[in-house]
Design a protein around this motif. Structure first.
Motif, PDB file in Angstrom:
ATOM      1  N   SER A 222       0.204   7.831  -5.096  1.00  0.00           N
ATOM      2  CA  SER A 222      -0.826   8.528  -4.312  1.00  0.00           C
ATOM      3  C   SER A 222      -2.131   8.702  -5.073  1.00  0.00           C
ATOM      4  O   SER A 222      -3.197   8.816  -4.462  1.00  0.00           O
ATOM      5  CB  SER A 222      -0.302   9.900  -3.866  1.00  0.00           C
ATOM      6  OG  SER A 222       0.066  10.679  -4.994  1.00  0.00           O
ATOM      7  N   HIS A 223      -2.078   8.686  -6.405  1.00  0.00           N
ATOM      8  CA  HIS A 223      -3.291   8.897  -7.198  1.00  0.00           C
ATOM      9  C   HIS A 223      -4.043   7.597  -7.466  1.00  0.00           C
ATOM     10  O   HIS A 223      -5.130   7.621  -8.052  1.00  0.00           O
ATOM     11  CB  HIS A 223      -2.939   9.550  -8.541  1.00  0.00           C
ATOM     12  CG  HIS A 223      -2.077   8.694  -9.416  1.00  0.00           C
ATOM     13  ND1 HIS A 223      -0.706   8.634  -9.269  1.00  0.00           N
ATOM     14  CD2 HIS A 223      -2.386   7.852 -10.434  1.00  0.00           C
ATOM     15  CE1 HIS A 223      -0.208   7.802 -10.175  1.00  0.00           C
ATOM     16  NE2 HIS A 223      -1.211   7.312 -10.885  1.00  0.00           N
ATOM     17  N   GLU A 224      -3.504   6.457  -7.044  1.00  0.00           N
ATOM     18  CA  GLU A 224      -4.151   5.178  -7.290  1.00  0.00           C
ATOM     19  C   GLU A 224      -4.942   4.710  -6.070  1.00  0.00           C
ATOM     20  O   GLU A 224      -4.563   4.981  -4.932  1.00  0.00           O
ATOM     21  CB  GLU A 224      -3.112   4.110  -7.646  1.00  0.00           C
ATOM     22  CG  GLU A 224      -2.470   4.312  -9.003  1.00  0.00           C
ATOM     23  CD  GLU A 224      -1.606   3.133  -9.425  1.00  0.00           C
ATOM     24  OE1 GLU A 224      -1.803   2.022  -8.877  1.00  0.00           O
ATOM     25  OE2 GLU A 224      -0.737   3.320 -10.277  1.00  0.00           O
ATOM     26  N   SER A 225      -6.034   4.007  -6.318  1.00  0.00           N
ATOM     27  CA  SER A 225      -6.808   3.410  -5.236  1.00  0.00           C
ATOM     28  C   SER A 225      -7.145   1.973  -5.605  1.00  0.00           C
ATOM     29  O   SER A 225      -7.202   1.615  -6.786  1.00  0.00           O
ATOM     30  CB  SER A 225      -8.095   4.198  -4.966  1.00  0.00           C
ATOM     31  OG  SER A 225      -8.950   4.152  -6.088  1.00  0.00           O
ATOM     32  N   VAL A 226      -7.373   1.149  -4.605  1.00  0.00           N
ATOM     33  CA  VAL A 226      -7.624  -0.272  -4.822  1.00  0.00           C
ATOM     34  C   VAL A 226      -8.876  -0.704  -4.078  1.00  0.00           C
ATOM     35  O   VAL A 226      -9.382  -0.001  -3.198  1.00  0.00           O
ATOM     36  CB  VAL A 226      -6.420  -1.128  -4.348  1.00  0.00           C
ATOM     37  CG1 VAL A 226      -5.168  -0.796  -5.131  1.00  0.00           C
ATOM     38  CG2 VAL A 226      -6.193  -0.951  -2.837  1.00  0.00           C
ATOM     39  N   ILE A 227      -9.352  -1.884  -4.438  1.00  0.00           N
ATOM     40  CA  ILE A 227     -10.427  -2.542  -3.707  1.00  0.00           C
ATOM     41  C   ILE A 227      -9.784  -3.613  -2.848  1.00  0.00           C
ATOM     42  O   ILE A 227      -9.217  -4.571  -3.377  1.00  0.00           O
ATOM     43  CB  ILE A 227     -11.453  -3.167  -4.671  1.00  0.00           C
ATOM     44  CG1 ILE A 227     -12.109  -2.085  -5.526  1.00  0.00           C
ATOM     45  CG2 ILE A 227     -12.515  -3.945  -3.887  1.00  0.00           C
ATOM     46  CD1 ILE A 227     -13.004  -2.621  -6.630  1.00  0.00           C
ATOM     47  N   LEU A 228      -9.820  -3.448  -1.552  1.00  0.00           N
ATOM     48  CA  LEU A 228      -9.247  -4.436  -0.640  1.00  0.00           C
ATOM     49  C   LEU A 228     -10.275  -5.521  -0.343  1.00  0.00           C
ATOM     50  O   LEU A 228     -11.439  -5.226  -0.050  1.00  0.00           O
ATOM     51  CB  LEU A 228      -8.835  -3.781   0.675  1.00  0.00           C
ATOM     52  CG  LEU A 228      -7.616  -2.863   0.670  1.00  0.00           C
ATOM     53  CD1 LEU A 228      -7.387  -2.296   2.065  1.00  0.00           C
ATOM     54  CD2 LEU A 228      -6.367  -3.607   0.202  1.00  0.00           C
TER      55      LEU A 228
ATOM     56  N   GLN B 147      -4.267   3.065   7.844  1.00  0.00           N
ATOM     57  CA  GLN B 147      -3.015   3.723   7.466  1.00  0.00           C
ATOM     58  C   GLN B 147      -3.081   4.422   6.114  1.00  0.00           C
ATOM     59  O   GLN B 147      -2.397   5.423   5.894  1.00  0.00           O
ATOM     60  CB  GLN B 147      -1.875   2.694   7.463  1.00  0.00           C
ATOM     61  CG  GLN B 147      -1.549   2.135   8.838  1.00  0.00           C
ATOM     62  CD  GLN B 147      -0.364   1.190   8.799  1.00  0.00           C
ATOM     63  OE1 GLN B 147       0.362   1.107   7.822  1.00  0.00           O
ATOM     64  NE2 GLN B 147      -0.155   0.457   9.888  1.00  0.00           N
ATOM     65  N   PHE B 148      -3.898   3.897   5.191  1.00  0.00           N
ATOM     66  CA  PHE B 148      -3.925   4.430   3.829  1.00  0.00           C
ATOM     67  C   PHE B 148      -5.362   4.637   3.333  1.00  0.00           C
ATOM     68  O   PHE B 148      -5.733   4.123   2.266  1.00  0.00           O
ATOM     69  CB  PHE B 148      -3.188   3.473   2.878  1.00  0.00           C
ATOM     70  CG  PHE B 148      -1.812   3.082   3.329  1.00  0.00           C
ATOM     71  CD1 PHE B 148      -0.729   3.913   3.078  1.00  0.00           C
ATOM     72  CD2 PHE B 148      -1.600   1.893   4.011  1.00  0.00           C
ATOM     73  CE1 PHE B 148       0.547   3.550   3.499  1.00  0.00           C
ATOM     74  CE2 PHE B 148      -0.328   1.522   4.437  1.00  0.00           C
ATOM     75  CZ  PHE B 148       0.755   2.361   4.184  1.00  0.00           C
ATOM     76  N   PRO B 149      -6.181   5.371   4.046  1.00  0.00           N
ATOM     77  CA  PRO B 149      -7.596   5.502   3.652  1.00  0.00           C
ATOM     78  C   PRO B 149      -7.806   6.105   2.277  1.00  0.00           C
ATOM     79  O   PRO B 149      -8.762   5.752   1.577  1.00  0.00           O
ATOM     80  CB  PRO B 149      -8.189   6.392   4.756  1.00  0.00           C
ATOM     81  CG  PRO B 149      -7.017   7.156   5.293  1.00  0.00           C
ATOM     82  CD  PRO B 149      -5.867   6.199   5.230  1.00  0.00           C
ATOM     83  N   GLU B 150      -6.912   6.993   1.860  1.00  0.00           N
ATOM     84  CA  GLU B 150      -7.069   7.646   0.563  1.00  0.00           C
ATOM     85  C   GLU B 150      -6.769   6.708  -0.599  1.00  0.00           C
ATOM     86  O   GLU B 150      -7.114   7.005  -1.749  1.00  0.00           O
ATOM     87  CB  GLU B 150      -6.148   8.876   0.473  1.00  0.00           C
ATOM     88  CG  GLU B 150      -6.348   9.896   1.577  1.00  0.00           C
ATOM     89  CD  GLU B 150      -7.747  10.492   1.559  1.00  0.00           C
ATOM     90  OE1 GLU B 150      -8.391  10.458   0.479  1.00  0.00           O
ATOM     91  OE2 GLU B 150      -8.199  10.987   2.606  1.00  0.00           O
ATOM     92  N   LYS B 151      -6.121   5.569  -0.309  1.00  0.00           N
ATOM     93  CA  LYS B 151      -5.763   4.626  -1.362  1.00  0.00           C
ATOM     94  C   LYS B 151      -6.731   3.445  -1.452  1.00  0.00           C
ATOM     95  O   LYS B 151      -6.497   2.501  -2.217  1.00  0.00           O
ATOM     96  CB  LYS B 151      -4.341   4.109  -1.144  1.00  0.00           C
ATOM     97  CG  LYS B 151      -3.265   5.175  -1.289  1.00  0.00           C
ATOM     98  CD  LYS B 151      -1.872   4.586  -1.125  1.00  0.00           C
ATOM     99  CE  LYS B 151      -0.785   5.647  -1.340  1.00  0.00           C
ATOM    100  NZ  LYS B 151       0.581   5.067  -1.221  1.00  0.00           N
ATOM    101  N   VAL B 152      -7.806   3.487  -0.667  1.00  0.00           N
ATOM    102  CA  VAL B 152      -8.779   2.396  -0.656  1.00  0.00           C
ATOM    103  C   VAL B 152     -10.139   2.938  -1.096  1.00  0.00           C
ATOM    104  O   VAL B 152     -10.730   3.771  -0.412  1.00  0.00           O
ATOM    105  CB  VAL B 152      -8.905   1.762   0.740  1.00  0.00           C
ATOM    106  CG1 VAL B 152      -9.852   0.551   0.684  1.00  0.00           C
ATOM    107  CG2 VAL B 152      -7.544   1.350   1.290  1.00  0.00           C
TER     108      VAL B 152
ATOM    109  N   MET C 129       0.828  -1.204   0.000  1.00  0.00           N
ATOM    110  CA  MET C 129       0.000   0.000   0.000  1.00  0.00           C
ATOM    111  C   MET C 129       0.867   1.260   0.000  1.00  0.00           C
ATOM    112  O   MET C 129       0.558   2.244  -0.667  1.00  0.00           O
ATOM    113  CB  MET C 129      -0.932  -0.003   1.212  1.00  0.00           C
ATOM    114  CG  MET C 129      -1.967  -1.118   1.214  1.00  0.00           C
ATOM    115  SD  MET C 129      -3.122  -1.039  -0.181  1.00  0.00           S
ATOM    116  CE  MET C 129      -3.996   0.489   0.216  1.00  0.00           C
ATOM    117  N   LYS C 130       1.945   1.206   0.748  1.00  0.00           N
ATOM    118  CA  LYS C 130       2.863   2.347   0.807  1.00  0.00           C
ATOM    119  C   LYS C 130       3.463   2.639  -0.563  1.00  0.00           C
ATOM    120  O   LYS C 130       3.667   3.805  -0.933  1.00  0.00           O
ATOM    121  CB  LYS C 130       3.968   2.068   1.825  1.00  0.00           C
ATOM    122  CG  LYS C 130       4.917   3.236   2.067  1.00  0.00           C
ATOM    123  CD  LYS C 130       5.933   2.891   3.152  1.00  0.00           C
ATOM    124  CE  LYS C 130       6.867   4.054   3.416  1.00  0.00           C
ATOM    125  NZ  LYS C 130       7.872   3.716   4.480  1.00  0.00           N
TER     126      LYS C 130
END
Length: 214
Positions: A69-75, A91-96, A64-65
């Protein structure tokens, strides 16, 4: 539109357990990353070498780190993998873009890891590789706070199998009541291991989630 799914296994399993669902997702054009947590699957560490829950989750947090920063995923977390994706959400809410808990543990602002790990023995009965034995859940709870500002901002969907004999339905509903998700789905005819017993139905649920929340 291509979505990026990140699949996280439960205790003593590995990335391999997602092979049916991963294949289905890839067949319709999605990007899929299936990760091995420390000492799981083909990860090089042995269980005896993993001394803390933080080390166990490190493959996911490092992934995730490294995401731009512009990418997001489906966990997507199965069983105890729900604890792993909860850490990543905090830790990474903006990336989810959305998190899917598949018959999974769901710690958060209202439930500690220590409170949930009473299920660990039950969840470990159908396993393939020795799992690290953690004694640091209470310490981890003190060091890791789940907040409404981070964990709470990530949209969540909970998926349950109607014939789950490993994780009791009352236990799953208790987590759902304490942390109400955006959506709840139940798959008929599925046991605890939805990716094996009902892979097509689980794939369909994940497809629907990706269209609604990505």
């Amino acid at each position: 539109m291509e979505r990026h799914f990140v699949l996280v296994h439960g205790v003593m399993h590995g990335a391999w357990c997602w092979y049916k669902v991963a294949t289905l997702l890839q067949s319709v054009g999605h990007k899929v990353t299936s990760l091995d947590m420390a000492a799981s699957g083909i990860h090089p560490k042995q269980a005896s070498e993993v001394n803390s829950y933080r080390e166990y989750v490190e493959p996911l947090t490092q992934f995730m780190k490294a995401l731009p920063s512009h990418e997001s995923v489906i966990l997507v977390g199965h069983s105890a993998g729900g604890g792993c994706i909860s850490v990543a959400m905090e830790q990474f809410p903006e990336k989810v873009s959305v998190a899917a808990f598949v018959a999974a543990l769901m710690p958060g602002p209202n439930i500690t890891f220590a409170a949930l790990t009473k299920e660990d023995v039950m969840l470990s009965k159908s396993s393939m590789r020795p799992s690290p034995s953690f004694n640091d859940y209470e310490l981890f709870d003190k060091q890791t706070t789940f907040t409404k500002e981070n964990f709470g901002k990530v949209r969540r969907v909970y998926i349950m199998g109607d014939q789950d004999m490993l994780m009791k339905e009352d236990f799953q509903k208790w987590m759902i009541e304490l942390h109400p998700p955006n959506e709840f789905k139940k798959i008929d005819g599925s046991d605890h291991f939805l990716m094996f017993s009902t892979p097509i139905q689980l794939f369909s649920c994940l497809q629907d989630i990706s269209h609604k929340y990505y």
